[in-house]
Design an enzyme around this catalytic site. Structure first.
Site, short mmCIF file in Angstrom:
data_model
loop_
_atom_site.label_atom_id
_atom_site.label_comp_id
_atom_site.label_asym_id
_atom_site.label_seq_id
_atom_site.Cartn_x
_atom_site.Cartn_y
_atom_site.Cartn_z
N GLY A 44 8.72 -22.41 16.06
CA GLY A 44 7.91 -23.26 16.93
C GLY A 44 7.47 -24.53 16.24
O GLY A 44 7.13 -24.51 15.05
N ASP A 91 -4.18 -17.51 7.21
CA ASP A 91 -3.89 -18.07 5.88
C ASP A 91 -3.63 -19.58 5.92
O ASP A 91 -3.70 -20.24 4.89
CB ASP A 91 -2.63 -17.41 5.28
CG ASP A 91 -2.91 -16.03 4.71
OD1 ASP A 91 -4.02 -15.51 4.91
OD2 ASP A 91 -2.00 -15.46 4.07
N VAL A 96 -5.08 -10.44 -7.24
CA VAL A 96 -4.94 -9.20 -6.46
C VAL A 96 -3.48 -8.76 -6.40
O VAL A 96 -3.15 -7.60 -6.71
CB VAL A 96 -5.46 -9.41 -5.03
CG1 VAL A 96 -5.28 -8.15 -4.20
CG2 VAL A 96 -6.91 -9.83 -5.04
N ARG A 150 -0.64 -18.26 -3.16
CA ARG A 150 0.13 -18.55 -1.95
C ARG A 150 -0.30 -19.89 -1.39
O ARG A 150 -1.43 -20.33 -1.60
CB ARG A 150 -0.06 -17.43 -0.93
CG ARG A 150 0.48 -16.09 -1.44
CD ARG A 150 0.25 -14.97 -0.45
NE ARG A 150 0.95 -15.16 0.80
CZ ARG A 150 2.24 -14.86 1.01
NH1 ARG A 150 2.97 -14.36 0.04
NH2 ARG A 150 2.79 -15.07 2.18
N VAL A 172 1.27 -16.22 -8.64
CA VAL A 172 0.20 -17.15 -9.01
C VAL A 172 -0.60 -17.63 -7.80
O VAL A 172 -1.55 -18.38 -7.95
CB VAL A 172 0.76 -18.38 -9.77
CG1 VAL A 172 1.34 -17.97 -11.11
CG2 VAL A 172 1.81 -19.11 -8.94
N LYS A 223 0.84 -1.21 0.00
CA LYS A 223 0.00 0.00 0.00
C LYS A 223 0.87 1.26 0.00
O LYS A 223 0.53 2.26 -0.64
CB LYS A 223 -0.95 0.01 1.20
CG LYS A 223 -2.33 -0.50 0.88
CD LYS A 223 -2.48 -1.98 0.77
CE LYS A 223 -2.34 -2.62 -0.53
NZ LYS A 223 -2.47 -4.08 -0.49
N HIS A 277 -23.69 15.51 1.25
CA HIS A 277 -23.45 15.95 -0.14
C HIS A 277 -22.39 17.05 -0.13
O HIS A 277 -22.46 17.94 0.70
CB HIS A 277 -24.73 16.48 -0.75
CG HIS A 277 -24.51 17.08 -2.11
ND1 HIS A 277 -24.29 16.28 -3.23
CD2 HIS A 277 -24.43 18.37 -2.52
CE1 HIS A 277 -24.11 17.07 -4.28
NE2 HIS A 277 -24.17 18.34 -3.88
#
Ligand SMILES: Cc1cc2nc3c(=O)[nH]c(=O)nc-3n(C[C@H](O)[C@H](O)[C@H](O)COP(=O)(O)OP(=O)(O)OC[C@H]3O[C@@H](n4cnc5c(N)ncnc54)[C@H](O)[C@@H]3O)c2cc1C
Length: 479
Positions: A122, A319, A191, A279, A277, A58, A451
């Site tokens: 670990g 993940d 992404v 993960r 491609v 970012k 607005h």
């Protein structure tokens, strides 16, 4: 301090560090094991997201967007900025500064919440024992009533394009180029490929993205995907769909890429190639044979809806388990597990997890796409509103894209919320809140929006669901 904990977390990414902080806040004696060592040899918390993912990408997207705007977007607003230059070393220094500040911030949060950091790798043994190997290869075993595995993911390497330092790199390498590659190849129009491709294209690279799938962003609502693709093409991003890479080779300081598409065999030459491609879940040397934790057929740690593994008292989040590979999903799971360990009964609402692509236009969505609803045979109605009719977007010189709201045909309940355009990443939060509260399109339509704001496009799209938009023609005239 004794080596017995209420909770040991393995991994200090957005899943693990958030779980550790929440567990400590709930009064549990908590330790977090983390093995990440940065290039300068320092132990770092924050995982992929802070060190080589969300935050550095970012930072580069923001800087490169400003550079591109100054070069190409200012003149028709009357601002004359000639020969705008980019200092890549300075840009990278800023990125690293932000990363250091944030990773240091987690260390501070651990300290103030009383989380013990254990540096090292670990490994889960039987009966919730965790063996930690430090950087000098010393081993020590810790015990816990509960273990939370949050070891994250690593980039997938593909045989036709083996990583070659300085030439064929993963996303981490693409965040560290020390000059703008003249020609950049990206494998994968997902992404990460789109974001990194955008960064370097804005800085002057000729970018080609090679994607095996025939459709662009197949999981995104296709009206939104098509509108976005049109904008990317206007920006000069070359996206080759339906193109399967067959080989990549470094010769004479260039990367030669072979791929095949409907027109036959193709060859392209790049200065650098980014392989993006996908993960894979990371469980290398993590589980002893008798740890009792099982993997699914794709290598993810097998968990139920509450992130419990097959071993009692062992949980897994982020993940490394099923579901979207997103930082906020990992963190939500981390909080849920810490609270469950403390005896509460929270759940993650997997139907309300927003997705964002931080390109320009940004793309963001939550809930179902039209394609999904069609496939499920659901009756729905749609309201859209283009930013081209939004005064604030016009004033900001970013009037491309649209907001699209999909609602149940009978109940009017919002089922999907899709945005391509300026600040889609922020606008999508309105859809998430609406859906979390079970909002109908009419509920949003009856709400007062300031607005001029970009958010008025949400209001108008909600009005349009029931053919009541004010600032565009509706599909059907009201009788
Ligand atoms: C370039 C890029 C951009 C991204 N941008 C976004 C974005 O904008 N928004 C978003 O939501 N997501 C983004 N992501 C995805 C996001 O980074 C991940 O979804 C998120 O980091 C997952 O968190 P996690 O805690 O599960 O794992 P990770 O962040 O991968 O953390 C796992 C941690 O565990 C440690 N570890 C692993 N094994 C062991 C072990 N055995 N012992 C000790 N420590 C161990 C690792 O060193 C690591 O620090 C991006 C990813 C990339 C690569």
């Amino acid at each position: 301090m004794s080596d017995k904990y209420d909770v040991i977390v393995i991994g200090a990414g957005p899943g693990g560090y958030v779980a550790a902080i929440k567990a400590a806040q709930l009064g549990l004696k908590t330790a977090c094991v983390e093995s990440w060592v940065s290039k300068d040899g320092k132990h770092k918390l924050g995982g992929t997201c802070l060190n080589v993912g969300c935050i550095p990408s970012k930072a580069l997207l923001e800087i490169s967007h400003k550079f591109e705007e100054a070069n190409h977007g200012f003149a028709d607003q009357g601002i004359m900025a000639k020969d705008v230059k980019i200092d890549i070393a300075k840009m990278m220094e800023r990125k690293t500064g932000i990363v250091d500040q944030l990773t240091g911030g987690i260390a501070g949060l651990f300290k103030s919440n009383g989380v013990t950091t254990i540096e090292g790798h670990g490994k889960l043994l039987a009966n919730r024992q965790v063996e930690v190997t430090d950087s000098d290869a010393n081993k020590k075993v810790y015990e816990a009533d509960n273990v939370i595995i949050a070891t994250g993911s690593k980039p997938i390497q593909i045989p036709p394009a083996p990583f070659t330092e300085g030439y064929i790199v993963d996303s981490e390498g693409a965040l560290e180029f020390d000059e703008v590659p003249k020609r950049l190849g990206v494998i994968g129009a997902g992404v990460i490929g789109l974001e990194l491709g955008s960064v370097w294209a804005r800085l002057g690279s000729e970018v080609t993205i090679i994607e095996a799938q025939d459709s662009f962003l197949p999981t995104v609502d296709q009206q939104v995907a098509k509108d976005t693709l049109k904008q990317f093409k206007k920006q000069g991003l070359q996206i080759e769909l339906g193109s399967r890479m067959t080989g990549a080779e470094v010769k004479r300081k260039l990367v030669y890429v072979n791929y095949e598409n409907a027109d036959g065999k193709q060859e392209a030459k790049f200065d650098k190639l980014v392989v993006a491609v996908g993960r894979r879940p990371y469980t290398d040397n993590l589980l002893a044979a008798d740890a009792g934790v099982n993997l699914d057929e794709r290598g993810f740690i097998f968990v139920d809806d509450t992130c419990q593994t097959d071993a009692p008292g062992v949980w897994a989040v982020g993940d490394v388990v099923r579901g979207p590979m997103l930082a906020h999903k990992a963190s939500e799971e981390g909080i849920m597990v810490a609270e469950r360990i403390a005896g509460h009964k929270p759940q993650v609402n997997y139907d309300c997890i927003p997705n964002v692509i931080y390109t320009f236009p940004e793309v963001a969505w939550v809930g179902k796409t039209e394609e999904q609803l069609k496939a499920e045979g659901e009756a729905y109605k749609v309201g859209t509103f283009p930013f081209a009719a939004n005064g604030r977007a016009m004033a900001a010189n970013s009037a491309s894209g649209l907001v699209k709201i999909i609602a149940d045909e009978k109940t009017d309940r919002i089922l999907g919320f899709h945005v391509t355009g300026p600040q889609a990443s922020e606008i999508v939060a309105q859809g998430v809140i609406a859906m979390e509260f079970g909002s109908s399109a009419e509920d949003l339509a009856l709400t007062c929006f300031a607005h001029p704001t970009l958010s008025e496009s949400v209001h108008e799209a909600a009005l349009a669901v029931n053919d009541g938009a004010i600032h565009i023609a509706n599909r059907r005239k009201k009788k």
